[in-house]
Design a protein around this motif. Sequence first.
Motif, PDB file in Angstrom:
ATOM      1  N   ALA A 175      29.366  34.929  25.697  1.00 16.61           N
ATOM      2  CA  ALA A 175      29.330  36.230  26.385  1.00 16.61           C
ATOM      3  C   ALA A 175      29.577  36.054  27.883  1.00 16.61           C
ATOM      4  O   ALA A 175      30.318  36.844  28.498  1.00 16.61           O
ATOM      5  N   LEU A 176      28.985  35.020  28.476  1.00 16.00           N
ATOM      6  CA  LEU A 176      29.191  34.750  29.903  1.00 16.00           C
ATOM      7  C   LEU A 176      30.653  34.412  30.190  1.00 16.00           C
ATOM      8  O   LEU A 176      31.220  34.867  31.195  1.00 16.00           O
ATOM      9  N   PHE A 177      31.251  33.606  29.315  1.00 20.57           N
ATOM     10  CA  PHE A 177      32.662  33.244  29.482  1.00 20.57           C
ATOM     11  C   PHE A 177      33.542  34.496  29.469  1.00 20.57           C
ATOM     12  O   PHE A 177      34.400  34.676  30.323  1.00 20.57           O
ATOM     13  N   LEU A 178      33.322  35.371  28.496  1.00 18.15           N
ATOM     14  CA  LEU A 178      34.124  36.599  28.413  1.00 18.15           C
ATOM     15  C   LEU A 178      33.868  37.510  29.619  1.00 18.15           C
ATOM     16  O   LEU A 178      34.787  38.144  30.133  1.00 18.15           O
ATOM     17  N   ALA A 179      32.603  37.559  30.048  1.00 18.30           N
ATOM     18  CA  ALA A 179      32.235  38.431  31.167  1.00 18.30           C
ATOM     19  C   ALA A 179      32.918  38.010  32.470  1.00 18.30           C
ATOM     20  O   ALA A 179      33.107  38.833  33.371  1.00 18.30           O
ATOM     21  N   GLY A 180      33.299  36.740  32.584  1.00 19.69           N
ATOM     22  CA  GLY A 180      33.898  36.243  33.819  1.00 19.69           C
ATOM     23  C   GLY A 180      35.351  36.611  34.031  1.00 19.69           C
ATOM     24  O   GLY A 180      35.851  36.538  35.165  1.00 19.69           O
ATOM     25  N   TYR A 181      36.060  37.018  32.980  1.00 16.44           N
ATOM     26  CA  TYR A 181      37.501  37.260  33.106  1.00 16.44           C
ATOM     27  C   TYR A 181      37.841  38.361  34.107  1.00 16.44           C
ATOM     28  O   TYR A 181      38.614  38.138  35.053  1.00 16.44           O
ATOM     29  N   VAL A 182      37.294  39.560  33.907  1.00 19.74           N
ATOM     30  CA  VAL A 182      37.672  40.698  34.769  1.00 19.74           C
ATOM     31  C   VAL A 182      37.247  40.458  36.223  1.00 19.74           C
ATOM     32  O   VAL A 182      38.078  40.613  37.132  1.00 19.74           O
ATOM     33  N   PRO A 183      35.990  40.045  36.500  1.00 23.42           N
ATOM     34  CA  PRO A 183      35.627  39.764  37.902  1.00 23.42           C
ATOM     35  C   PRO A 183      36.482  38.670  38.540  1.00 23.42           C
ATOM     36  O   PRO A 183      36.856  38.768  39.709  1.00 23.42           O
ATOM     37  N   GLY A 184      36.816  37.615  37.775  1.00 26.57           N
ATOM     38  CA  GLY A 184      37.636  36.526  38.305  1.00 26.57           C
ATOM     39  C   GLY A 184      39.040  36.977  38.648  1.00 26.57           C
ATOM     40  O   GLY A 184      39.571  36.666  39.724  1.00 26.57           O
ATOM     41  N   ILE A 185      39.639  37.736  37.732  1.00 29.38           N
ATOM     42  CA  ILE A 185      41.005  38.243  37.965  1.00 29.38           C
ATOM     43  C   ILE A 185      41.004  39.257  39.106  1.00 29.38           C
ATOM     44  O   ILE A 185      41.913  39.275  39.945  1.00 29.38           O
ATOM     45  N   LEU A 186      39.958  40.102  39.161  1.00 30.13           N
ATOM     46  CA  LEU A 186      39.832  41.101  40.229  1.00 30.13           C
ATOM     47  C   LEU A 186      39.755  40.420  41.598  1.00 30.13           C
ATOM     48  O   LEU A 186      40.438  40.837  42.546  1.00 30.13           O
ATOM     49  N   THR A 187      38.955  39.372  41.684  1.00 30.76           N
ATOM     50  CA  THR A 187      38.835  38.622  42.939  1.00 30.76           C
ATOM     51  C   THR A 187      40.192  38.036  43.337  1.00 30.76           C
ATOM     52  O   THR A 187      40.603  38.120  44.504  1.00 30.76           O
ATOM     53  N   GLY A 188      40.900  37.471  42.364  1.00 28.61           N
ATOM     54  CA  GLY A 188      42.231  36.918  42.619  1.00 28.61           C
ATOM     55  C   GLY A 188      43.206  37.976  43.116  1.00 28.61           C
ATOM     56  O   GLY A 188      43.979  37.727  44.054  1.00 28.61           O
ATOM     57  N   LEU A 189      43.163  39.165  42.529  1.00 27.30           N
ATOM     58  CA  LEU A 189      44.053  40.267  42.945  1.00 27.30           C
ATOM     59  C   LEU A 189      43.780  40.691  44.386  1.00 27.30           C
ATOM     60  O   LEU A 189      44.714  40.917  45.166  1.00 27.30           O
ATOM     61  N   PHE A 190      42.496  40.792  44.752  1.00 30.80           N
ATOM     62  CA  PHE A 190      42.154  41.170  46.126  1.00 30.80           C
ATOM     63  C   PHE A 190      42.612  40.104  47.121  1.00 30.80           C
ATOM     64  O   PHE A 190      43.089  40.423  48.213  1.00 30.80           O
ATOM     65  N   LEU A 191      42.489  38.849  46.739  1.00 30.86           N
ATOM     66  CA  LEU A 191      42.975  37.763  47.606  1.00 30.86           C
ATOM     67  C   LEU A 191      44.490  37.847  47.776  1.00 30.86           C
ATOM     68  O   LEU A 191      45.022  37.614  48.874  1.00 30.86           O
ATOM     69  N   MET A 192      45.201  38.205  46.702  1.00 26.98           N
ATOM     70  CA  MET A 192      46.661  38.339  46.765  1.00 26.98           C
ATOM     71  C   MET A 192      47.076  39.496  47.671  1.00 26.98           C
ATOM     72  O   MET A 192      48.035  39.384  48.443  1.00 26.98           O
TER      73      MET A 192
END
Length: 431
Positions: A175-192
């Motif tokens: 569950a933790l692994f799945l929960a990390g996808y959207v926040p991780g990708i969101l952080t990457g998008l903001f950095l971009m």
Amino acid sequence: MEYIPIIVLVLSFVGLLAIGMPVAWSIAISSVLTMLVSIPALPAFTTISQRMGTGLDSFALLAIPFFVLSGQLMNKGGIANRLIAFAKTLVGSLPGGLALINVIGAMLMGAIAGSAMASASAMGSILGPEMEKEGYSKEFGAAVNITSATTGLIIPPSNVLIVYSLASGGVSIAALFLAGYVPGILTGLFLMIVAMFWAKKKKYKLGERSTLKQVFKTFIDALPSLFLLVIVIGGIITGIFTATEASAIAVLYTLVLGFIYKEISFKSLPEILLESSATTAIVMLLIGASMSMSWVMSYENIPQDISTLLLGISDNKIVILLIINLLLLFVGIFMDMTPAVLIFTPIFLPVVTELGMDPIHFGIIMVLNLCIGLCTPPVGSVLFVGVGVAQTSIEKVIKPLVPLFLAMIFALFLVTYFPQLTLWLPGLFDL
């Protein structure tokens, strides 16, 4: 008298860090000193050593040395080059193209290797010289590399999320692994987005647009590396194997891939195994020492006292979460991620669960907070790796780092106050 243990714990820990004592030893010694307040010397020393051993007696922790080894194999096995080539065909022609390649490459590398330092080292050494050649400042390239490397600690597989599962008393790793996808990708998008604006402002050169044929070719080259994600995460979610078994499969897969790519040989294996062993030893010592400190705090009722204090300030969820975020951001500046998760999870988790927060959601918030700490002096390990690889100084990197920090903090704010960003995927798979 009731506040003496917490005063001894805090003052001894901060004092030991201030004189340059390694973090693991600072944690262990301050734990012993705190116990000496309550019980005689022999039981205190025996209890702390016993708790260090017990803290490492966990099947889930076996995943850490395997994921560390698979990360090393990926770093040396030519996987980073193929991921960068694929990212280049996707975003190379956009403003700040090489910076965007760094972010996407770091997200993919982190998602496969699960190591921020491996990602910062690989991306910095490959993309840094290329960015300089294209007119990008060395400091901007280092800043992008440092911040984007941390996305791999949110996007699974992540050793830190395994540690959080242990500290929280058994929150589902899947569950933790799945929960990390959207926040991780969101952080990457903001950095971009920040990188694009910075590149436009500085008028950095645009790259060439890639053809569909080039995109397809680099995708096929990177596909065997990306397929590891399907095997590891897919296997864990469907229940075919546990996270620990998945980590062993990841080692086997990356080893075979390294030999196929002809980037790894039998001659280079001893060095890879030695580096992995050294990293694992450091992490395990930190975990053992941190588990002993967590037990000491529990014995002295420190989490309950802090919980009462926080809930006494306000019972408003928004206010409490803001205070916890500020405290974790402060903690991240002075403490490495693994001990911080092990020490502060038992303190803050009871507070947020009393306010009705899901432990999975809180785990992602905690890791995101501490990711920011990895990019800040004086303890920021990823900051030092990024600056070292770029051959520049921390003072020069701070200016381009600030807007990227703000992007990460904005992502943290969204993840904190919009729990559906974190809980949507686990809910989709009923985890």
